[in-house]
Design an enzyme around this catalytic site. Structure first.
Site, mmCIF file in Angstrom:
data_model
loop_
_atom_site.group_PDB
_atom_site.id
_atom_site.type_symbol
_atom_site.label_atom_id
_atom_site.label_comp_id
_atom_site.label_asym_id
_atom_site.label_seq_id
_atom_site.Cartn_x
_atom_site.Cartn_y
_atom_site.Cartn_z
ATOM 1 N N GLN A 50 12.429 -14.986 14.841
ATOM 2 C CA GLN A 50 11.997 -14.106 15.931
ATOM 3 C C GLN A 50 13.187 -13.376 16.525
ATOM 4 O O GLN A 50 14.106 -14.011 17.054
ATOM 5 C CB GLN A 50 11.291 -14.946 17.000
ATOM 6 N N TYR B 106 14.019 -11.453 19.372
ATOM 7 C CA TYR B 106 13.708 -10.999 20.731
ATOM 8 C C TYR B 106 14.969 -10.947 21.594
ATOM 9 O O TYR B 106 15.436 -9.892 21.970
ATOM 10 C CB TYR B 106 12.685 -11.939 21.379
ATOM 11 N N SER B 107 15.513 -12.107 21.952
ATOM 12 C CA SER B 107 16.581 -12.186 22.949
ATOM 13 C C SER B 107 17.859 -11.503 22.487
ATOM 14 O O SER B 107 18.183 -11.469 21.294
ATOM 15 C CB SER B 107 16.884 -13.652 23.283
ATOM 16 N N GLU C 36 2.168 -18.117 20.545
ATOM 17 C CA GLU C 36 3.114 -19.233 20.496
ATOM 18 C C GLU C 36 2.661 -20.399 21.367
ATOM 19 O O GLU C 36 3.001 -21.547 21.112
ATOM 20 C CB GLU C 36 4.494 -18.747 20.953
ATOM 21 N N ASN D 37 11.559 -21.007 33.193
ATOM 22 C CA ASN D 37 10.636 -21.385 34.264
ATOM 23 C C ASN D 37 10.508 -20.285 35.314
ATOM 24 O O ASN D 37 9.413 -20.024 35.831
ATOM 25 C CB ASN D 37 11.117 -22.677 34.938
#
Length: 395
Positions: free
Chosen positions: A131, A133-134, A249, A373
């Site tokens: 993946q 993404y970041s 996910e 979070n």
């Protein structure tokens, strides 16, 4: 769970249980328990062989429609499979990113040509995915993606850096969120590209984690190429599709994950009895609260399965991520407190960790990866509860 099942669901559970018991023997008897958090690279080839054996028997991608190689299993059947897989202590999956993230995304948003090209190798576990993404400046703030892609007569050219890319070393392909509209900002101008990893324009650098292993990596794209037909959706729709992938996910696999959590909690309870820590009223209270938290987690996950049945889960799936990430991190802390001073000493040289030390160290990341979070709380507040958006930048 079993006492509330229909006769058909009980029959399916028996089928899954019997197949796992029969096949996790002989050639694959040693595969039980291999892999998992903090042991990501353990016996990769053996686990790959096991998963291809599963594929040959029709036990991969069971929730996918039959026309794409799945079984068309109901949400309840998918939950049953994941529970039984965890209960059998079967090895950690190597193709889960393709099966649980990219595959459902292609089914929902891909062209028919993309479905025919990419879905069969995922079912057969012939191509593995990671993946993209970041980035260094786009972690929790994913909309700040700077990796760019330009289209020319030969397809797309991708340049930029991704980080925390799980299992990139083993992956054949990466689904990459990148900026395809020059000068665009935030959510606008992003696209979702499928990029082959085994080419000269891709460099992978492992990152050593607290556990001593390297599940995640830095990935550098320097003019990496991919075909024009490997764009999922239209240019500029990358944010919408990326968010749908995150929703997948947090689907039914989380209930199987919770079976593993239950096994870990049982191990901590047994450890507390063995060390005498269970006689400490404060630790006993924390053990009780941990058990209660796990029961609440399961009830919440079961409730949110309605979103899975309806398609891509909505923003409510952030509740599940927030709950289980926090619970698991606290379980790792509890395990260390039950161990006491012994938890500070490695098993051997140079850095041989026991299961509880590995649990503690790896679970520190549970409240960060796949959306921290803080980000989950914002999503719940703004998109579920309808509260005002948090001020950003110069607002």
């Amino acid at each position: 769970m079993e006492q509330n099942e229909t006769p058909e669901e009980r029959a399916f559970r028996a089928e899954v249980r019997d197949w796992l018991e029969t096949n996790l023997s002989g050639e694959f008897a040693h595969a039980r328990g291999l892999g998992g958090p903090g042991r990501e690279h353990e016996a990769h080839e053996e686990r790959l062989a096991w998963e291809r054996h599963m594929a040959a028997s029709g036990w991969t991608c069971i929730g996918w429609p039959e026309e794409y190689g799945g079984r068309g299993a109901s949400v309840e059947q998918q939950v049953i499979f994941n529970e039984e897989y965890a209960l059998a202590d079967a090895p950690a999956r190597v193709g889960h990113i393709g099966e649980n993230l990219l595959g459902p995304t292609i089914i929902a948003f891909g062209t028919e040509e993309q479905k025919q090209r990419f879905l069969p190798p995922i079912v057969a576990v012939e191509e593995l995915w990671c993946q993209g993404y970041s980035e260094p400046d786009a972690g929790s703030d994913l909309a700040n993606v700077q990796t760019r892609a330009q289209q020319d007569e030969r397809g797309w050219s991708v340049t930029g850096q991704k980080v925390w890319t799980s299992l990139a070393l083993e992956a054949d392909w990466c689904f990459v969120v990148c900026r395809t509209e020059p000068g665009s900002k935030r959510h606008a101008g992003l696209s979702y590209l499928l990029v082959p990893m085994r080419q000269d324009g891709v460099e992978i650098r492992p990152i050593v984690q607290l556990t001593g292993t390297s599940e995640f990596n830095e990935v550098f794209f320097d003019g990496a190429r991919t075909d024009a037909g490997h764009l999922v959706g239209a240019p500029g729709e990358g944010w919408k599709i990326a968010m749908a992938t995150l929703g997948f996910e947090r689907g039914v696999a989380t209930l199987g994950q919770q079976v593993g959590f239950r096994r870990e909690l049982q191990g901590v309870l047994e450890l507390a009895r063995r060390t005498g820590a269970i006689d400490d009223p404060l630790l006993r209270d924390r053990l009780t609260r941990s058990w209660m938290g796990l029961e609440i987690m399961r009830l919440n996950a079961t409730r949110t399965m309605a979103g899975v049945a309806a398609g891509a889960p909505g923003p409510e799936s952030s509740i599940s991520k927030l709950v289980w990430g926090t619970w698991h991190r606290e379980l790792g802390e509890l395990a260390m407190d039950v161990l006491g001073a012994a938890g500070l000493v490695a098993e051997g040289e140079p850095y041989d960790l026991d299961d509880w030390q590995r649990l503690f160290l790896f679970s520190r990341s549970d409240t960060i990866y796949a959306g921290s979070n803080e980000i989950q709380r914002n999503i719940i507040a703004e998109r579920v509860l309808g509260l005002p958006r948090e001020p950003r930048g110069n607002e």
